[in-house]
Structure formats: structure tokens, C-alpha cells
Design a protein around this motif. Structure first.
Motif, short mmCIF file in Angstrom:
data_model
loop_
_atom_site.label_atom_id
_atom_site.label_comp_id
_atom_site.label_asym_id
_atom_site.label_seq_id
_atom_site.Cartn_x
_atom_site.Cartn_y
_atom_site.Cartn_z
N LYS A 8 5.88 -80.72 27.27
CA LYS A 8 7.34 -80.87 27.14
C LYS A 8 7.67 -81.94 26.11
CE LYS A 8 8.77 -80.51 31.76
NZ LYS A 8 9.54 -81.09 32.80
N ILE A 11 7.29 -80.64 22.65
CA ILE A 11 8.40 -79.78 22.21
C ILE A 11 9.52 -80.63 21.65
CG2 ILE A 11 10.16 -78.17 23.00
CD1 ILE A 11 8.20 -77.17 25.05
N GLU A 12 9.80 -81.79 22.32
CA GLU A 12 10.84 -82.70 21.81
C GLU A 12 10.51 -83.19 20.43
OE1 GLU A 12 13.67 -82.33 24.15
OE2 GLU A 12 13.86 -83.71 22.47
N ALA A 14 8.62 -81.80 18.23
CA ALA A 14 8.72 -80.70 17.26
C ALA A 14 10.17 -80.44 16.92
CB ALA A 14 8.08 -79.44 17.84
N ARG A 15 11.03 -80.56 17.92
CA ARG A 15 12.46 -80.34 17.68
C ARG A 15 12.99 -81.39 16.70
NH1 ARG A 15 15.47 -80.23 23.01
NH2 ARG A 15 14.24 -78.38 23.38
#
Lengths: 224, 381, 212
Positions: A8, A11-12, A14-15
Motif C-alpha cells: 500500500k 502505491i502511494e 508511485a502515485r
């Protein structure tokens, strides 16, 4: 599943990474010195002395009252009064500083000298590109380097400068009116014969002008 | 007097290895400032830890005896250099107690707003630095600093400087808000929760963080109270003592906010307490930014220059972001204080560093130190 | 919270023989303090901490203060026999306040959320009899703060587990926060370019005028 938290988190990241190409909120680097951030109005770095008019030394507002030197916490201001007085914006003869040095390697940009100055003579500048090769003398700025015109002050702090200018203009006009009234007044009548009762004497002694000029040395409140 | 205790004083460890003396600091990527720890290790386990500081000692208390009361305010900025506005407030409050000045209401609201913004920047910096100490190498730090920059821009447009704000005066504040400041502050406060959500998504479920912080550096409540620990570290151990609620200084009585408490007193609790405190600060900021009245910002009785309080003494304290920041000022009637003392939360919180680190590994020592949240400007003054 | 008078009677009851005095405070802060003598300080501290109604379990601040000897001259009316007649004559009378070092403790109660109780202890003089009992065994928070007072003022705390210099380096000899501390001439590496600080520092420069 073990490791979900890490995924998780990634993902942050990468965002944020992908977003830095499109969203200005995510990419915040400013390529200094090619790009510069716009200056902020109230920022303060080192002080500067304000002068009116064209001649820096003749128009300096500073009257060497020594208040900023006394109140400066790290004692970085060094003032020597001049024996020669010069006329100020109202026309009255004022003391001026012969030497006004600020050691900017010691100055901590607190702005207390600006707060306590009764003459709006010293204000905070916003220059920060002050590096020099000389560690000792290069960071000791003197009167000529510190003096900057009132137009520069207006550019930095428009509202405050216009307030100060309006007030000084008002005082100047009052002083001029008082001087004109004094010059135009008839000479006071000579004192009456001593036989007359003394109650007449005070009436002849008082000057005919109704208003006394506001002396600028009575410290005007700092513009805040 | 006595020399530094050496490892010959300690008993031979049960493993039979000789004790290894390591000096962590004063230059080390993760000591928060110039701070040294003389650690005696048995293998990787800490057997004794002695903190050594004084590298940043500037004798601020003696300088204050030479300056006037007003001249000390810029020096208080430089104590805990990350949270300069709370330092200013604590000192201004103490001198106001000493001189009998009362700030007007708008000034009190401004003080609360700036103090809570300072708490936000301190806790976000701490969260970033703690994670950097654990090896996250800068990513959460830079996310936190992105938010911090917005608040520092607010400070710059109001006070003129990002860090050394020098804003509070005895009897109120130095200057009034520029136009548009409240709207900008409101937008910063409105966007902050999304940063906190991003931070929590990034980290709070993260197994590496949990493994490195749960059960590490446990501080029991009784020891914490006896050792004078205050601030988020005390509340993480479960003691409900927040000076904003106890003393209700300023106008904190008007704001509704909760005080988060921890259960176990380990590093994870201290980290989470700070995140939760940031949520509570946002609530206070919401209320304060809505309710701030118009009016004067200085007590009409206050004098800028030549303040001479009557002889006496006063102790004033606030809930700073790091703990209880107190100032003790003795006046003898002159323009300079007779005795000026700063009660530094970082220094007092370091008292039990050794107790928390005994039996842990060296890597844990770094994490525990990061969770105490020290700033050397305050420890050494 | 009890007033200081009530506290004083309770302390005197709990620690017999203790000499407790109330020192008033001139400022609007209204924080008077209790002066206790060194001999019973430890017992008083333990009573303050352990008594359930008081429960002063948190020593917030420990400060050292230096009070050098002060000579005050004041005019006093003295009855003197002048020319065989007794009358009141004004004489200049010199009063000396003794010199001492002082340690001030600010105590709070976390359990009862009670306000500051200020306790003071004074040494006998500033030169050789400068020891006071340490309250670190009672409140652990005094540990570093008493070390700092030892470092900067020179008060020796008896019973302190680890009394050594904390902010200055171990070989330093003087006590910086005392009022009669004289700084070394060349303590500033780069002094401001005017002032007597520069004059003093120049005496230590090698011949040539610039620092080494």
C-alpha cells in the motif's frame, strides 16, 4: 497477507512519482538561480537606511539618536555622531551620523531596530545574496552601502511607505505654514510704560501666531 | 570532580565478551543535532548509555542577563529552532505575568493559531525524521516538508521570517495580519488532512515500521512522571497531562479538542500520538480561524522600550510541541532580568534515555532517540 | 491547593525540626515560595511527594540563582546623645545581605493537577560551604538539572548519583553563570570589528594584526 502494508505504501509513492509529471502540487522544485521565487512582502534580512530625494547623505532620515544601537540585541550597529548638523525634511537642523556601520555577519534579522526607530529611518531589506570573499571587512556595511532611496522602500512595502510619506508630507506642510505665519506676523508692540499694571505685559509677550509648529523631534509613533 | 564513568565500573556481562565502547556522535546522520551518546555494548545489546551534550551551549541565559527583556525575544527563537513561535509565547507569557500585562483577545487568538500551526510543523518534521532514522531515506521526510513549506510561507508573510519569527511581544503581538492571510491559512488547514491520510496510507500499516517500533523503548508511566517527562512522550505512556487542558493558559479553554493517550509507551505509540495530535490541532485551528475577532493586538499599557517590571519572580509554562516549555524570570527592577532560566523539555526528556535503551540493540537506540524528539538548541541553550 | 501557610504547618508537622520560611513575591505573578533548610530537605521532599492529598510527583524545573553580597546604605533615625540632649539623628547605616547560592525547585502534581509549589534552598556562602542535598533520589527529573547547576554555579549536590559537568567540557574550571564570572579575553573567534571586545582579542593575535 504479510506485506500488504508495504505494498500500500508503494502505491502511494508511485502515485506521487507519476503525479509529479502532471500535478504542480507534487513537483515543487524551483530551479534557482534561473528561476526565482517571487519575493514575499514582509520578509526581512538585513536593515537599510532610507533617504529622501536624490543625494543619499543629505537626505538620510537618520538623526543618530542611538536608540537602534542600544536596543540591538547582538550589538551589531555602530554609530558615531557628526559634529556638523544638516537640515531635515522640515527644515530644522538635525544631528546626523558620521559613521553608521552594521556588521551583517552578526545581525540576526530580528527587526527590533526598525520597531524602535522614531524617525522611520531604518527599515528591513529583502536582499539575501550577500556572500562575499572577505570574511571580516566584506560583511561590515557602512553608511553609503546601507543608504537606499525612498522609492526602493515604496517598492518593498507600498502601504507602509505611503502611510509614512503622507504623514511626513503633512508635517512638512504644517511646518511650512507655521514658518510662513511667523514671518508674516507684525512685530510685537514694545512693552508699555512701567506705570501700567503688569496684567498688560503677558498679552504683549505672547507671539501672535495661534499654532505652534509640530516639532518632528517629538517622536512620531512608528508606522504599524 | 568525578571523571566520566568507564566500563571498568560495570560487571562482566554473562556472555563473556568484552564490552565494546561506541561513541555515537556528535556527527552522525541520525543524532538530531550535535549530540553524543557513549554506549557500552555487549555484542549488540546496550549495557550502558551516557548522553553527552553541550556542543551547542551558547549560554543563552547569561546573554539574557545582558540584554533587555525585549532584546531576549529574538534569542528565544533560537532555542528550539523548529518551533520559534511557541518559544516566544512562553517567554512573553512569563514576562506578562511578571509585569502584569494582559494581551487583548485578538492577540490571544493569533497566538493560539500560530502555536497550533507550529505544532503541525514540528510533528510533521518529527514524523519525517523518525522515519528517516529508520532507513526510509527521505521519502516521508520530503512529503512532510512539502506540507511544512506551506505553513512556513504563512509565517513568512505574517512575521517576515520562516523560522526565526520573533513575533510575540509583551502584551500582544508585533504586527497585524496582512490581507488575505486568514483565507490562505484556511486553505492550508483544509488541505492538511489529505496529507495526513497519504502519510497514514504510506506508513501506518507498514510491516517494517511496526516491527521496528512496537515494543521498542517502553517507558512505564510511573517512571515517566518521576523523571519529569512531558509532552507527547508522557501521553504515550498513558498519563493524561496536557498543559493546555490543565493550566488553560491563553484562551485554550474555549476550544474543544481531545488529548490522545497511548497504552504501551513504546516508539510506535509516540509516533501515533503525534499523528493524532496533528488531527486535534487541525480542529483547534478550524475553530480559531473562524472565531478570531477584530480589535487591537497590543495591551495599551505595554511599553516597547525600557520595560522595568517590579522586583519579583514568575514561572510561566506552555505545552510546546516537545513538552513543557517553561521560563523562570527573576526581576530586580532594572531593564535587564536578574535571572532568566529556560526549562527545556528536550533536556528533561533525555533523562530516561538510558533506561529506555537498556537491553535493546544499537539500531533501536537510534529509533528511540528519534522518538523522544530532541532539538539541541533547546537541550544546550 | 492549600495556601502556603497551611502547607508550612503540615510540613513542620511531618518533618519535625525543619525550618520553613515563606518568601513573598513582589510581582503580579503571585508565586510565593517556601525556603527550607538543607538538613531536612530530603525528608520534606519525600513528604511532599508521598502524601496523597498533595502528591507533588513532578519536579518541573530546578534552577540555580546567584546572590552575591549586596551592601545597601540607608538613612536610619538613631537616637543619639548630642550636646547632652538626646534626639533623633539620621545616620547612614550600612546593611550587608549575605552572599549565597540558591536552588529553586518548581513542583507540580500530575495526579491532582495542582499548581506550582516553589521550594528554595540556600547555601551558606558562595566560596567554600556550597553543598546542598540532592533531591534526585526523590524526583528523577532533577538529575540533569542539578548537574547543570553544579556545572554553571558550583553548588555541590550531595547524594546525586552522577555529579559531573554537563554543558561545559570536563576540564573547564570556572562557573559561568555566576555574577562575577569574567570571560576569557579571546573567547570570540571573530569578534565584531569595533568595541572593546575587539581590543581585548587583538592582544592575543600574533604580531601582524590578523587572527591566526
Amino acid at each position: 497477507m504479510h506485506g500488504v502494508g508495504i505494498i500500500k505504501g508503494m502505491i502511494e509513492t508511485a502515485r506521487n512519482f507519476a503525479g509529479s509529471y502532471t500535478d504542480p502540487e507534487r513537483l515543487i522544485t524551483v530551479q534557482y538561480p534561473e528561476e526565482k521565487l517571487p519575493p514575499v512582502e514582509n520578509a526581512r534580512t538585513i536593515p537599510f537606511l532610507v533617504y529622501d530625494g536624490v543625494d543619499a547623505m543629505a537626505g538620510l532620515r537618520c538623526t543618530a539618536c542611538m536608540i537602534c544601537e542600544k536596543e540591538c540585541p547582538p550589538q551589531c550597529i555602530y554609530i558615531v555622531k557628526d559634529q556638523v548638523k544638516k537640515p531635515d525634511f522640515v527644515g530644522k537642523l538635525q544631528v546626523q551620523p558620521k559613521v553608521f556601520d552594521i556588521d551583517i555577519s552578526v545581525c540576526m534579522s530580528c527587526g527590533i531596530c526598525v520597531e524602535v526607530c522614531p524617525f522611520d529611518a531604518i527599515k528591513m531589506d529583502q536582499v539575501f545574496e550577500l556572500s562575499t570573499n572577505d570574511r571580516f571587512g566584506g560583511l561590515l556595511v557602512d553608511k553609503t552601502q546601507l543608504a537606499k532611496p525612498n522609492e526602493y522602500f515604496v517598492k518593498l512595502h507600498k502601504t507602509e511607505a505611503s502611510e509614512i510619506d503622507a504623514r511626513r508630507e503633512e508635517e512638512k506642510q504644517k511646518a511650512e505654514a507655521a514658518a510662513a505665519a511667523k514671518a508674516a506676523a507684525p512685530k510685537p508692540t514694545p512693552a508699555p510704560a512701567p506705570a501700567k499694571p503688569p496684567a498688560q505685559a503677558p498679552a504683549a509677550a505672547t507671539p501672535p501666531t495661534p499654532q505652534t509648529p509640530a516639532q518632528p523631534t517629538a517622536a512620531p509613533a512608528p508606522a504599524k | 570532580m568525578m571523571a566520566t564513568p568507564s566500563s571498568t565500573d560495570l560487571a562482566e556481562p554473562p556472555s563473556g565478551n568484552p564490552l565494546l565502547e561506541v561513541s555515537l556522535g556528535p556527527q552522525h546522520p541520525s543524532t538530531h543535532g550535535v549530540f553524543r551518546m557513549d554506549v557500552s555494548l555487549d555484542g549488540e545489546t546496550v549495557v550502558r548509555l551516557k548522553p553527552v551534550f553541550g556542543y551547542l551551549h551558547r549560554n543563552h541565559e547569561k546573554i539574557a542577563e545582558k540584554c533587555t527583556y525585549l532584546g531576549s525575544i529574538p534569542y528565544t527563537d533560537r532555542l528550539d529552532y523548529i518551533c520559534s513561535l511557541t518559544n516566544n509565547w512562553a517567554y512573553a507569557m512569563t514576562v506578562e505575568k511578571l509585569a502584569g500585562l494582559v494581551p487583548p483577545e485578538r492577540a490571544e487568538y493569533l497566538r493560539v493559531i500560530l502555536s497550533e500551526l507550529t505544532r503541525l510543523i514540528n510533528h510533521s518534521a518529527l514524523a519525517g525524521f523518525l522515519l528517516q532514522d529508520m532507513g526510509a531515506l527521505g521519502t516521508p521526510l520530503m512529503y512532510a516538508f512539502r506540507e511544512r513549506e506551506k505553513i512556513l510561507d504563512l509565517f513568512e508573510s505574517l512575521t517576515g521570517a520562516r523560522m526565526m519569527c520573533n513575533y510575540m511581544r509583551f502584551g500582544g503581538c508585533r504586527c497585524d495580519l496582512p490581507p488575505g492571510w486568514i483565507e490562505q491559512a484556511r486553505s492550508v488547514v483544509a488541505k492538511f488532512p489529505s496529507f495526513l491520510e497519504e502519510f497514514e496510507a504510506l506508513l501506518t500499516g507498514n510491516e517494517i515500521l511496526l516491527a521496528r517500533t512496537e515494543g521498542v523503548g517502553v517507558l512505564p508511566a510511573k517512571l515517566a512522571v518521576n523523571a519529569g517527562v512531558t509532552g507527547p512522550m508522557l501521553r504515550a505512556s498513558g498519563v493524561n497531562y496536557d498543559i493546555r487542558k490543565v493550566d488553560q493558559y491563553g484562551i485554550y479553554g474555549r476550544f474543544k479538542f481531545r488529548v490522545p493517550l497511548g497504552e504501551r509507551g513504546d516508539v510506535f505509540d509516540r509516533y501515533m500520538i503525534r499523528i493524532l495530535e496533528m488531527h486535534e490541532s487541525l480542529k483547534i485551528l478550524d475553530q480559531a480561524l473562524r472565531e478570531i475577532p477584530a480589535g487591537p493586538i497590543m495591551d495599551p499599557k505595554a511599553k516597547l522600550r525600557n520595560l522595568r517590571p517590579k522586583p519579583g519572580e514568575a514561572y510561566g509554562r506552555i505545552e510546546g510541541p516537545k513538552g513543557e516549555l517553561g521560563f523562570y524570570v527573576i526581576s530586580d527592577g532594572g531593564p535587564n532580568p536578574y535571572r532568566y532560566r529556560v526549562r527545556p523539555p528536550s533536556l528533561i526528556n533525555l533523562t530516561i534515555l538510558e533506561d529506555m535503551c537498556l537491553g535493546q540493540t544499537v539500531a533501536d537506540v537510534v529509533v528511540i532517540l528519534g522518538s523522544i524528539d530532541i532539538v539541541l538548541g533547546e537541550v544546550d541553550r | 491547593m492549600d495556601t502556603l501557610d497551611q502547607l508550612k504547618t503540615r510540613i513542620e508537622a511531618a518533618a519535625p525540626g525543619a525550618q520553613v520560611e515563606i518568601i513573598p513575591n513582589g510581582s503580579p505573578a503571585n508565586q510565593p515560595s517556601l525556603l527550607v533548610d538543607g538538613g531536612h530537605a530530603r525528608a520534606i521532599a519525600q513528604f511532599l511527594r508521598d502524601e496523597p492529598a498533595l502528591a507533588f510527583d513532578y519536579a518541573s524545573n530546578v534552577t540555580g540563582v546567584d546572590w552575591p553580597e549586596k551592601v545597601t546604605r540607608e538613612k536610619v533615625k538613631v537616637k543619639k546623645v548630642v550636646d547632652g540632649v538626646e534626639k533623633g539623628v539620621e545616620e547612614l547605616c550600612e546593611k550587608k545581605t549575605p552572599a549565597y547560592l540558591e536552588a529553586v525547585y518548581h513542583l507540580y502534581s500530575m495526579a491532582n493537577k495542582q499548581g506550582p509549589l516553589i521550594v528554595r534552598m540556600r547555601t551558606e556562602n558562595r566560596t567554600d560551604r556550597v553543598s546542598l542535598p540532592s533531591l534526585t533520589p526523590v524526583w528523577r527529573s532533577c538529575e540533569f538539572q542539578e548537574r547543570e547547576i553544579f556545572d554553571l554555579y558550583g553548588i555541590v549536590f550531595e547524594g546525586h548519583p552522577d555529579l559531573r559537568r554537563i554543558l561545559m567540557w570536563p576540564e573547564f574550571t570556572d562557573y559561568p553563570m555566576r555574577k562575577d564570572y569574567v570571560e576569557a579575553d579571546d573567547y570570540e573567534y571573530e569578534p565584531t570589528p569595533h568595541d572593546d571586545v575587539l581590543a581585548k582579542a587583538k592582544r592575543h593575535y600574533p604580531a601582524g594584526g590578523t587572527p591566526a
